[in-house]
Design an enzyme around this catalytic site. Structure first.
Site, short mmCIF file in Angstrom:
data_model
loop_
_atom_site.label_atom_id
_atom_site.label_comp_id
_atom_site.label_asym_id
_atom_site.label_seq_id
_atom_site.Cartn_x
_atom_site.Cartn_y
_atom_site.Cartn_z
N SER A 1 2.45 5.14 8.97
CA SER A 1 3.31 4.79 7.85
C SER A 1 4.73 4.78 8.38
CB SER A 1 3.13 5.86 6.76
OG SER A 1 4.03 5.62 5.71
N LYS B 1 1.57 0.48 8.06
CA LYS B 1 2.01 0.48 6.66
C LYS B 1 3.51 0.58 6.67
CE LYS B 1 1.88 4.22 3.32
NZ LYS B 1 0.93 5.09 2.59
N LYS C 1 6.98 0.93 4.26
CA LYS C 1 7.50 1.25 2.94
C LYS C 1 8.41 0.10 2.48
CE LYS C 1 5.85 5.53 2.54
NZ LYS C 1 5.02 6.00 1.42
N ASP D 1 3.79 -0.22 1.04
CA ASP D 1 3.73 0.85 0.04
C ASP D 1 5.06 0.87 -0.71
OD1 ASP D 1 3.34 3.09 -1.49
OD2 ASP D 1 3.14 4.50 0.18
N GLU E 1 0.50 -0.94 -2.06
CA GLU E 1 0.20 0.39 -2.59
C GLU E 1 1.19 0.75 -3.69
OE1 GLU E 1 0.00 3.21 0.59
OE2 GLU E 1 -0.24 4.90 -0.77
N ASP F 1 -2.20 5.15 -5.56
CA ASP F 1 -1.92 6.43 -4.91
C ASP F 1 -1.48 7.43 -5.99
OD1 ASP F 1 -0.72 8.58 -3.56
OD2 ASP F 1 0.53 7.39 -2.25
N LYS G 1 -5.41 11.51 -1.43
CA LYS G 1 -4.65 12.59 -0.81
C LYS G 1 -5.20 13.90 -1.34
CE LYS G 1 -0.36 10.06 -0.07
NZ LYS G 1 0.94 9.68 -0.67
N GLY H 1 -0.99 10.38 3.76
CA GLY H 1 -0.31 11.51 4.38
C GLY H 1 0.90 11.96 3.57
#
Ligand SMILES: [Mg+2]
Length: 371
Positions: free
Chosen positions: A138, A164, A166, A191, A216, A241, A265, A293
Site C-alpha cells: 500500500s 495499491k 491511496k 484506496d 476500495e 473496508d 482486517k 494492513g
C-alpha cells in the site's frame, strides 16, 4: 481443555515509521501501539490493538483503547475459563464498537490457545490453505507523481505482486493515468478511504478506463447503500473496508450488490472468530477477500499472515515486510518477503516469531499488569 486467563499485560509502545504514510485523512510519522499479552501457567499469547493514533480511520485510537481494555475488556476475560478462543468475541460483545480494542485481547487468546496446543496459530484458526501468502503493498499519497512512480518501481523490483495507491480528490484520475502509462500491466488498485460522495460519480467512472483490480471504500466509512448505487454505475469492482465491521454487514453488502470484493482486517472485525465468519460468508457468495494492513508491528503482522492462510484469501493483501515500516521490528526474525513477493508460513507454535524482549522494553512507554 479449558484455559483460564490468569494475567493480562498491556504494553504501550512507540516506534517511528521509516517513511511517513499519508492517506486521505492525514500523515502518520510514528506509531503508538498497544500490545496485549494473555498468560496462563507461564505461557503467553500475544495480540495487538490496531487502532491508529487518532480516531480518523474509525472511532478508536490508542488513547481510547487503554482505559477500555482496563475497565471493560479485562474484567470480562480475566479468571474466566474458555473452552475455545471462539468464545472470546461473545464475552466482550456487550461493548458497542471498539472492535480493534476487543480484537487485541481476542487475538492474544487465540495465540495462547495455539501455544498451549503446541501448534501454529494458522493451524489453530483452521488455515493452512497455502504455504506462501501473496503480498502487495500500500503506497500512500506522495508529494509528487515522479516520487510515486519511483516508489512503485522500488516495490515492483522487490517482488511485490500488486500495488495499491491511496487516492483522494485532486490525487486520482490524472495520477493513475501517469501510473498506467509507466506500468501498463501491473496489478493496480486504488484506496480512497471514504474521500468521495455520490456527487463525484462522474469522476469515479473515469477510473474505469484504467483496468484497476478494484477501488476500495470510495464513499462514506459507514455507508453500504450508496456503495450499492455506485457499484451499479461502475465497471471497476468496489472493495469495502471501513464499513464492514461484522460478518452480518458483509452479508448485507453482498446481498445489496455494494461490493464484489471485501478487505478483511482483524481489528476492524473484532478478531479471528468474526473474521472467519466474514471469510465464510464471502466464500459462499464467490466474493474473494484479502487482508488489509494498519501499519502493524511484527505481532499484528504475524497475525495477518496466519489469517491470510484461510482458503478464500485469494488476492494479494497489504501484508508486507517489516523493513518497509520499521528500522527494527519487535519480533525476530523480522517478516521478510521473497523475490517473488510472497511470505512463507512456518511451523513454529503460536504466531510463528520470537518477541525481541530487549528491544520491546526499549520502545515501551507504559505497561499495566492486570490479574
Ligand atoms: Mg482501506
Amino acid at each position: 481443555m479449558g484455559i483460564t486467563i490468569e494475567k493480562l499485560v498491556l504494553r504501550h509502545i512507540r516506534m517511528p515509521l521509516v517513511h511517513f504514510f499519508e492517506t486521505s485523512f492525514g500523515r502518520t510519522y510514528s506509531r503508538d501501539i498497544i500490545l496485549v499479552e494473555a498468560a496462563m501457567d507461564g505461557v503467553s499469547g500475544w495480540g495487538e490493538v490496531t487502532a491508529g493514533e487518532n480516531p480518523f480511520y474509525n472511532e478508536e485510537w490508542t488513547g481510547s483503547a487503554w482505559p477500555l481494555l482496563i475497565d471493560y475488556v479485562a474484567p470480562r476475560v480475566l479468571n474466566f475459563t474458555f473452552t475455545s478462543a471462539e468464545e472470546v468475541y461473545g464475552r466482550t460483545s456487550h461493548i458497542r464498537g471498539h472492535n480493534m480494542t476487543r480484537a487485541g485481547v481476542e487475538c492474544a487468546i487465540w495465540d495462547l490457545f495455539a501455544r498451549l496446543h503446541s501448534q501454529p496459530l494458522w493451524k489453530e484458526i483452521g488455515g493452512g490453505a497455502r504455504a506462501q501468502i501473496p503480498c502487495g503493498v500500500s503506497i500512500g499519497i506522495q508529494d509528487s507523481v515522479p516520487i510515486l512512480l519511483d516508489k512503485i518501481r522500488v516495490e515492483l523490483e522487490a517482488g511485490y505482486q500488486r500495488i495499491k495507491m491511496k487516492i483522494k480528490p485532486g490525487w486520482d484520475v490524472d495520477v493513475i493515468r501517469e501510473v498506467r502509462r509507466e506500468f501498463p500491466s501491473i496489478l493496480l488498485m486504488a484506496d480512497a478511504n471514504s474521500a468521495y460522495t455520490l456527487d463525484d460519480v462522474n469522476e469515479l467512472r473515469r477510473l474505469d478506463e484504467f483496468n484497476l483490480m478494484m477501488i476500495e471504500q470510495p464513499l462514506a466509512h459507514d455507508d453500504i447503500i450508496d456503495h450499492a448505487t455506485l457499484q451499479r454505475l461502475l465497471q471497476t469492482p468496489i472493495c469495502l473496508d471501513e464499513c464492514i465491521r461484522s460478518a452480518h454487514q458483509g452479508q448485507q453488502a453482498i446481498d445489496m450488490g455494494a461490493c464484489r470484493i471485501i478487505n478483511i482486517k482483524l481489528g476492524r472485525i473484532g478478531g479471528f472468530g468474526e473474521a472467519r465468519r466474514l471469510h465464510d460468508v464471502c466464500a459462499r457468495h464467490g466474493v474473494p477477500v484479502w487482508c488489509g494492513g494498519m501499519l502493524e508491528s511484527g505481532i499484528g503482522r504475524a497475525h495477518n499472515i496466519a489469517l491470510s492462510t484461510l482458503p478464500n484469501f485469494t488476492l494479494p493483501g497489504d501484508v508486507s515486510a517489516s523493513r518497509r515500516y520499521w528500522k527494527q521490528d519487535i519480533i525476530v526474525p523480522p517478516v521478510e518477503v521473497s523475490a517473488t513477493g510472497t511470505i512463507a508460513i512456518n511451523d513454529y507454535d503460536g504466531f510463528g516469531y520470537e518477541v525481541d524482549h530487549r528491544f520491546l522494553d526499549m520502545v515501551t512507554v507504559r505497561t499495566e499488569t492486570l490479574t
